[in-house]
Design a protein around this motif. Structure first.
Motif, PDB file in Angstrom:
ATOM      1  N   ALA A  35       0.824  -1.208   0.000  1.00  0.00           N
ATOM      2  CA  ALA A  35       0.000   0.000   0.000  1.00  0.00           C
ATOM      3  C   ALA A  35       0.856   1.255   0.000  1.00  0.00           C
ATOM      4  CB  ALA A  35      -0.931  -0.001   1.213  1.00  0.00           C
ATOM      5  N   SER A  36       2.107   1.139   0.435  1.00  0.00           N
ATOM      6  CA  SER A  36       2.980   2.300   0.477  1.00  0.00           C
ATOM      7  C   SER A  36       3.363   2.786  -0.915  1.00  0.00           C
ATOM      8  CB  SER A  36       4.246   1.981   1.279  1.00  0.00           C
ATOM      9  OG  SER A  36       4.954   0.937   0.669  1.00  0.00           O
ATOM     10  N   GLN A  37       3.065   2.022  -1.942  1.00  0.00           N
ATOM     11  CA  GLN A  37       3.359   2.432  -3.311  1.00  0.00           C
ATOM     12  C   GLN A  37       2.399   3.516  -3.785  1.00  0.00           C
ATOM     13  OE1 GLN A  37       4.867   0.242  -6.183  1.00  0.00           O
ATOM     14  NE2 GLN A  37       6.166  -0.896  -4.806  1.00  0.00           N
ATOM     15  N   SER A  38       1.222   3.575  -3.240  1.00  0.00           N
ATOM     16  CA  SER A  38       0.206   4.521  -3.688  1.00  0.00           C
ATOM     17  C   SER A  38       0.213   5.780  -2.818  1.00  0.00           C
ATOM     18  CB  SER A  38      -1.183   3.881  -3.629  1.00  0.00           C
ATOM     19  OG  SER A  38      -2.167   4.845  -3.922  1.00  0.00           O
ATOM     20  N   PRO A  39       0.464   6.946  -3.414  1.00  0.00           N
ATOM     21  CA  PRO A  39       0.436   8.176  -2.622  1.00  0.00           C
ATOM     22  C   PRO A  39      -0.975   8.539  -2.161  1.00  0.00           C
ATOM     23  CG  PRO A  39       0.797   8.679  -4.931  1.00  0.00           C
ATOM     24  CD  PRO A  39       0.836   7.182  -4.800  1.00  0.00           C
ATOM     25  N   PHE A  40      -1.984   7.998  -2.798  1.00  0.00           N
ATOM     26  CA  PHE A  40      -3.367   8.276  -2.405  1.00  0.00           C
ATOM     27  C   PHE A  40      -3.755   7.515  -1.139  1.00  0.00           C
ATOM     28  CE2 PHE A  40      -3.258   8.739  -7.058  1.00  0.00           C
ATOM     29  CZ  PHE A  40      -3.531  10.089  -7.121  1.00  0.00           C
ATOM     30  N   LEU A  41      -3.206   6.309  -0.980  1.00  0.00           N
ATOM     31  CA  LEU A  41      -3.514   5.490   0.190  1.00  0.00           C
ATOM     32  C   LEU A  41      -2.593   5.795   1.360  1.00  0.00           C
ATOM     33  CD1 LEU A  41      -4.085   2.044  -1.532  1.00  0.00           C
ATOM     34  CD2 LEU A  41      -5.811   3.629  -0.692  1.00  0.00           C
ATOM     35  N   ASN A  42      -1.387   6.260   1.066  1.00  0.00           N
ATOM     36  CA  ASN A  42      -0.394   6.488   2.114  1.00  0.00           C
ATOM     37  C   ASN A  42       0.085   7.937   2.047  1.00  0.00           C
ATOM     38  OD1 ASN A  42       1.531   6.280   4.073  1.00  0.00           O
ATOM     39  ND2 ASN A  42       2.820   4.821   2.999  1.00  0.00           N
ATOM     40  N   GLN A  43      -0.723   8.840   2.529  1.00  0.00           N
ATOM     41  CA  GLN A  43      -0.398  10.255   2.458  1.00  0.00           C
ATOM     42  C   GLN A  43       0.587  10.673   3.547  1.00  0.00           C
ATOM     43  OE1 GLN A  43      -4.156  12.230   2.517  1.00  0.00           O
ATOM     44  NE2 GLN A  43      -4.666  11.602   0.435  1.00  0.00           N
ATOM     45  N   ASP A  44       0.740   9.871   4.609  1.00  0.00           N
ATOM     46  CA  ASP A  44       1.628  10.220   5.714  1.00  0.00           C
ATOM     47  C   ASP A  44       3.034   9.652   5.549  1.00  0.00           C
ATOM     48  OD1 ASP A  44      -0.496  11.518   6.921  1.00  0.00           O
ATOM     49  OD2 ASP A  44      -1.107   9.728   8.025  1.00  0.00           O
ATOM     50  N   GLY A  45       3.265   8.841   4.523  1.00  0.00           N
ATOM     51  CA  GLY A  45       4.583   8.256   4.300  1.00  0.00           C
ATOM     52  C   GLY A  45       4.935   7.142   5.257  1.00  0.00           C
ATOM     53  N   GLU A  46       3.932   6.420   5.762  1.00  0.00           N
ATOM     54  CA  GLU A  46       4.154   5.329   6.708  1.00  0.00           C
ATOM     55  C   GLU A  46       4.665   4.090   5.984  1.00  0.00           C
ATOM     56  OE1 GLU A  46       0.530   4.680   8.784  1.00  0.00           O
ATOM     57  OE2 GLU A  46       0.390   6.741   9.470  1.00  0.00           O
ATOM     58  N   ALA A  47       5.308   3.204   6.744  1.00  0.00           N
ATOM     59  CA  ALA A  47       5.816   1.951   6.198  1.00  0.00           C
ATOM     60  C   ALA A  47       4.663   0.977   5.940  1.00  0.00           C
ATOM     61  CB  ALA A  47       6.809   1.326   7.173  1.00  0.00           C
ATOM     62  N   CYS A  48       4.899   0.041   5.052  1.00  0.00           N
ATOM     63  CA  CYS A  48       3.911  -0.990   4.725  1.00  0.00           C
ATOM     64  C   CYS A  48       3.672  -1.874   5.946  1.00  0.00           C
ATOM     65  CB  CYS A  48       4.414  -1.834   3.563  1.00  0.00           C
ATOM     66  SG  CYS A  48       3.338  -3.213   3.135  1.00  0.00           S
ATOM     67  N   GLY A  49       2.427  -2.210   6.215  1.00  0.00           N
ATOM     68  CA  GLY A  49       2.091  -3.046   7.354  1.00  0.00           C
ATOM     69  C   GLY A  49       2.476  -4.498   7.167  1.00  0.00           C
ATOM     70  N   MET A  50       2.639  -4.959   5.928  1.00  0.00           N
ATOM     71  CA  MET A  50       2.984  -6.350   5.656  1.00  0.00           C
ATOM     72  C   MET A  50       4.485  -6.605   5.723  1.00  0.00           C
ATOM     73  SD  MET A  50       0.350  -8.310   4.951  1.00  0.00           S
ATOM     74  CE  MET A  50       0.947  -9.558   3.879  1.00  0.00           C
ATOM     75  N   CYS A  51       5.272  -5.700   5.107  1.00  0.00           N
ATOM     76  CA  CYS A  51       6.699  -5.982   4.986  1.00  0.00           C
ATOM     77  C   CYS A  51       7.591  -4.899   5.580  1.00  0.00           C
ATOM     78  CB  CYS A  51       7.064  -6.184   3.525  1.00  0.00           C
ATOM     79  SG  CYS A  51       6.944  -4.683   2.530  1.00  0.00           S
ATOM     80  N   GLY A  52       7.045  -3.735   5.912  1.00  0.00           N
ATOM     81  CA  GLY A  52       7.840  -2.658   6.491  1.00  0.00           C
ATOM     82  C   GLY A  52       8.506  -1.758   5.480  1.00  0.00           C
ATOM     83  N   LYS A  53       8.160  -1.898   4.206  1.00  0.00           N
ATOM     84  CA  LYS A  53       8.763  -1.094   3.145  1.00  0.00           C
ATOM     85  C   LYS A  53       8.319   0.355   3.262  1.00  0.00           C
ATOM     86  CE  LYS A  53       8.538  -0.306  -1.704  1.00  0.00           C
ATOM     87  NZ  LYS A  53       7.492  -0.223  -2.657  1.00  0.00           N
ATOM     88  N   LEU A  54       9.266   1.268   3.121  1.00  0.00           N
ATOM     89  CA  LEU A  54       8.965   2.698   3.121  1.00  0.00           C
ATOM     90  C   LEU A  54       8.645   3.144   1.702  1.00  0.00           C
ATOM     91  CD1 LEU A  54      11.815   3.884   5.493  1.00  0.00           C
ATOM     92  CD2 LEU A  54       9.392   3.669   6.038  1.00  0.00           C
ATOM     93  N   PRO A  55       7.875   4.222   1.519  1.00  0.00           N
ATOM     94  CA  PRO A  55       7.544   4.690   0.168  1.00  0.00           C
ATOM     95  C   PRO A  55       8.770   5.043  -0.667  1.00  0.00           C
ATOM     96  CG  PRO A  55       6.134   5.741   1.776  1.00  0.00           C
ATOM     97  CD  PRO A  55       7.163   4.977   2.539  1.00  0.00           C
ATOM     98  N   SER A  56       9.862   5.430  -0.017  1.00  0.00           N
ATOM     99  CA  SER A  56      11.061   5.808  -0.763  1.00  0.00           C
ATOM    100  C   SER A  56      11.857   4.599  -1.252  1.00  0.00           C
ATOM    101  CB  SER A  56      11.958   6.682   0.116  1.00  0.00           C
ATOM    102  OG  SER A  56      12.331   5.979   1.277  1.00  0.00           O
ATOM    103  N   CYS A  60      10.209  -4.602  -2.118  1.00  0.00           N
ATOM    104  CA  CYS A  60       9.505  -5.034  -0.919  1.00  0.00           C
ATOM    105  C   CYS A  60      10.472  -5.748   0.011  1.00  0.00           C
ATOM    106  CB  CYS A  60       8.362  -5.965  -1.310  1.00  0.00           C
ATOM    107  SG  CYS A  60       7.297  -6.447   0.048  1.00  0.00           S
ATOM    108  N   ARG A  61      10.304  -5.579   1.299  1.00  0.00           N
ATOM    109  CA  ARG A  61      11.167  -6.228   2.286  1.00  0.00           C
ATOM    110  C   ARG A  61      10.657  -7.611   2.669  1.00  0.00           C
ATOM    111  NH1 ARG A  61      12.310  -1.646   6.860  1.00  0.00           N
ATOM    112  NH2 ARG A  61      13.298  -0.113   5.522  1.00  0.00           N
ATOM    113  N   LYS A  62       9.623  -8.084   2.055  1.00  0.00           N
ATOM    114  CA  LYS A  62       9.006  -9.350   2.442  1.00  0.00           C
ATOM    115  C   LYS A  62       9.989 -10.515   2.355  1.00  0.00           C
ATOM    116  CE  LYS A  62       4.771 -11.910   1.963  1.00  0.00           C
ATOM    117  NZ  LYS A  62       3.490 -11.989   1.337  1.00  0.00           N
TER     118      LYS A  62
END
Length: 69
Positions: A35-56, A60-62
């Motif tokens: 979900a961190s790939q989509s700027p519409f879903l992740n407007q705060d720049g939080e890490a992915c809940g599944m793998c911890g990947k940051l938008p930058s 994927c860290r999975k």
């Protein structure tokens, strides 16, 4: 009756399309599922809940996270 048959046919076509997409991908994996790939879903720049990947980050860290027991 025609509407029911048309609906079933369209649903079958959609399921077949998804099955072909999974079959054609390596190991059945979809690209960009974080979900961190989509700027519409992740407007705060939080890490992915599944793998911890940051938008930058690109990948994927999975693959690097340990398996849950």
């Amino acid at each position: 009756m025609k509407l029911v048959l048309l609906t079933i046919g369209l649903l079958a076509l959609a399921v077949a399309g998804i099955a072909i997409k999974i079959w054609s991908k390596k190991d059945g994996k979809f690209a960009g599922t974080c979900a961190s790939q989509s700027p519409f879903l992740n407007q705060d720049g939080e890490a992915c809940g599944m793998c911890g990947k940051l938008p930058s980050e690109q990948d994927c860290r999975k693959d690097t996270t340990p398996e849950l027991q």
